[in-house]
Motif scaffolding. Structure first.
Motif, PDB file in Angstrom:
ATOM      1  N   PHE A  74       0.841  -1.202   0.000  1.00  0.00           N
ATOM      2  CA  PHE A  74       0.000   0.000   0.000  1.00  0.00           C
ATOM      3  C   PHE A  74       0.876   1.253   0.000  1.00  0.00           C
ATOM      4  CE2 PHE A  74      -2.234   3.363   2.465  1.00  0.00           C
ATOM      5  CZ  PHE A  74      -3.255   3.629   1.567  1.00  0.00           C
ATOM      6  N   PHE A  75       1.848   1.293   0.901  1.00  0.00           N
ATOM      7  CA  PHE A  75       2.723   2.464   0.961  1.00  0.00           C
ATOM      8  C   PHE A  75       3.701   2.495  -0.205  1.00  0.00           C
ATOM      9  CE2 PHE A  75       1.340   2.183   5.440  1.00  0.00           C
ATOM     10  CZ  PHE A  75       0.763   3.439   5.526  1.00  0.00           C
ATOM     11  N   GLY A  76       4.106   1.323  -0.667  1.00  0.00           N
ATOM     12  CA  GLY A  76       4.971   1.265  -1.843  1.00  0.00           C
ATOM     13  C   GLY A  76       4.292   1.889  -3.052  1.00  0.00           C
ATOM     14  N   GLU A  77       3.021   1.514  -3.280  1.00  0.00           N
ATOM     15  CA  GLU A  77       2.300   2.065  -4.442  1.00  0.00           C
ATOM     16  C   GLU A  77       1.928   3.528  -4.231  1.00  0.00           C
ATOM     17  OE1 GLU A  77      -0.886  -0.407  -5.948  1.00  0.00           O
ATOM     18  OE2 GLU A  77       0.427  -2.149  -6.103  1.00  0.00           O
ATOM     19  N   LEU A  78       1.622   3.880  -2.987  1.00  0.00           N
ATOM     20  CA  LEU A  78       1.312   5.280  -2.686  1.00  0.00           C
ATOM     21  C   LEU A  78       2.545   6.151  -2.937  1.00  0.00           C
ATOM     22  CD1 LEU A  78      -0.854   7.195  -1.562  1.00  0.00           C
ATOM     23  CD2 LEU A  78      -0.085   6.600   0.746  1.00  0.00           C
ATOM     24  N   ALA A  79       3.692   5.680  -2.466  1.00  0.00           N
ATOM     25  CA  ALA A  79       4.943   6.419  -2.669  1.00  0.00           C
ATOM     26  C   ALA A  79       5.229   6.561  -4.161  1.00  0.00           C
ATOM     27  CB  ALA A  79       6.105   5.713  -1.962  1.00  0.00           C
ATOM     28  N   GLU A  80       4.994   5.488  -4.915  1.00  0.00           N
ATOM     29  CA  GLU A  80       5.248   5.539  -6.348  1.00  0.00           C
ATOM     30  C   GLU A  80       4.321   6.537  -7.039  1.00  0.00           C
ATOM     31  OE1 GLU A  80       6.123   1.832  -8.577  1.00  0.00           O
ATOM     32  OE2 GLU A  80       4.634   2.563 -10.014  1.00  0.00           O
TER      33      GLU A  80
END
Lengths: 331, 331
Positions: A74-80
């Motif tokens: 979730f945070f990986g995709e949000l950061a991206e």
């Protein structure tokens, strides 16, 4: 030898942080403290780097992101998503992982502040940290209640919790467990729990929320889920707080020969692109990551332009109907 | 008005970057250029911020990480491991996502450099960028060939490629496809491809490597895998370049009623904690993320202390034997 920041601090009898705050015009400080520091600066003829910095362009064009861990998709995709959109607007991002450790979070915050980012997007889960009260740094929060001054971008956690619980009940589950983080944390995710508990009660079912720590390993989590099936042999539905937990539960169920959806209905939460691509069978609630990123940036830019903003922006969630929650009510 | 960096650049008839390099004593510059810039600085009485910076502690205690995207679990877990270990040593990390875009990578690099991190750990996949030649910044690379001066930490990609190919061949696959990134990229991952091709030939089988772009979406990748099964109906084995691709292939196979492992054997690559937890059935090659992080930090610290280091550090990989590669040779 030229005077250093710590010489100023010693001379004014304050901490280095206080001197730094005066220099950067940030944080809550009494006029008395400000005067004392400025006097020490004058007396020592201290030359702070901010002056030199202002010789350059004052904007850094960097936005700081502070997240628990980018290892969670979730945070990986949000950061991206944030990185891509901000880059298009001429900003770069620097990411700090707080690992939900408030000391670490605070350290990163001081660091990001001292490096003078133009703005900060925070998605961590710790309790009120004083540094968030820095006055002149535009901050927006994602999926987290900060303090009154900081706008929060979130998806509709109450609606998500309700949708998830309803889909389990509608397909015939009665003994439904919800996994969530520690109740002390002031996250909007608490509303998922509230929605679950209210929806259960509205259907004359008994809510049972199991709390899990954030920072434990996959192996430790699996152990907890094993124990969960032992402690509650009658479970026929689980609403997991995120898709990674749901995926682990799927795995544990498989190893224990508990058939999904025949014996157990399962709903996850987050619905990242990754989860939907590699585990499309998992029923989940999709948080609109792209829209949340877009909104966070829009609101941050408003704050950077000293424009007024709302306190809360709630974006709609959607149900991803997989096969882990399909069972005929007759079963 | 006090002179700015760009005034110096104009006066010396060079770019702002060049002035910045002279000020920071970085990069390859002719003595003539250096003299010209220094003369302009003197004539304009320009006061660079580096001087002010040196009034503070010269160390920033920040290590920059430059990765393609933390949305990929391999880099997400690598970033988390590096962050944890560095934090214990008193360093914080700031992460830049280059998205395998060399312009972006170069921008981040300049930014991280201009923010004067103490060191840089780079795991991006683009071709030689001149900035990596900055002389006074300690850099180590993970899983990437940089230039001669920069040590590379990598897992044993040749051995990994060989193990993956062997497990497919040993279980009876003959028409084995390997997916990999564009061949132009100078990554150690190319050795996986080499190992695959050599191992195939050693068994009198014909290698067939399909190249995929990095930056395409999960949906686009799935489309490519759909087409792959159409183009090569006889495929009975796939060695995917990473676990996310393998998970997508599993999904496409399922949708096309291709049974794994009965009709198709599959091996992934990376073996992150996440993959092994939520997809333990997937046979894969485990890169030792934790050990790679540990080694990268050890070597970076050596470089920061101006100690000598090797050019390449290769760490062993292991095979994770799941069920996606089990088929009796008789089948």
């Amino acid at each position: 030898m030229r005077p250093k920041l710590e010489d100023v601090a010693k001379h004014a009898n304050v901490s280095k942080t206080t001197v730094s705050r005066v220099l950067n015009n940030r944080g809550y400080l009494s006029q008395k403290t400000i005067d004392k520091v400025n006097q020490a600066i004058e007396e020592l003829n201290y030359q702070p780097n901010v002056v030199a910095r202002q010789l350059y362009n004052k904007k850094t064009n960097i936005i700081g992101l502070l997240f628990p861990t980018v290892a969670n998709p979730f945070f990986g995709e949000l950061a991206e998503a944030l990185e891509k959109k901000l880059y298009e607007k001429g900003y770069k991002v620097l990411i700090g992982n707080s690992m939900n450790d408030s000391k670490k979070e605070s350290d990163y915050l001081n660091q990001l502040l001292s490096e003078q980012v133009d703005g900060l997007i925070v998605g961590t889960h710790n309790q009120g940290i004083q540094e968030y009260k820095y006055e002149n740094l535009p901050i927006v929060a994602i999926d987290r209640v900060m303090n009154e001054d900081i706008p929060v971008i979130e998806s509709d956690n109450y609606q998500g919790g309700k949708l998830a619980t309803k889909v389990l009940i509608d397909h015939g589950a009665k003994n439904i467990i919800h996994t969530n983080g520690p109740i002390e944390l002031e996250t909007p995710a608490k509303r998922r729990r509230l929605a679950y508990e209210e929806t259960m009660k509205a259907h004359d079912l008994i809510p049972n929320t199991v709390t899990l720590d954030f920072n434990i390993s996959y192996q430790e989590k699996k152990k907890i889920f094993y124990d969960l099936f032992e402690s509650y042999p009658g479970i026929d539905g689980i609403f997991a707080s995120n898709d990674m937990d749901a995926a682990l539960i799927l795995q544990v169920a498989k190893e224990k020969n508990i058939r999904v959806p025949e014996d157990l209905l399962l709903v996850g939460y987050d619905g990242t692109l990754m989860t939907r691509s590699i585990l499309p069978d998992l029923t989940t609630i999709i948080q609109p990551i792209d829209e949340m990123a877009e909104m966070a940036i829009t609101i941050l830019m408003k704050r950077m332009d000293k424009k007024e903003t709302e306190k809360e922006y709630i974006l709609p969630v959607t149900l991803w109907q997989g096969n882990t929650s399909k069972k005929t009510p007759a079963n």
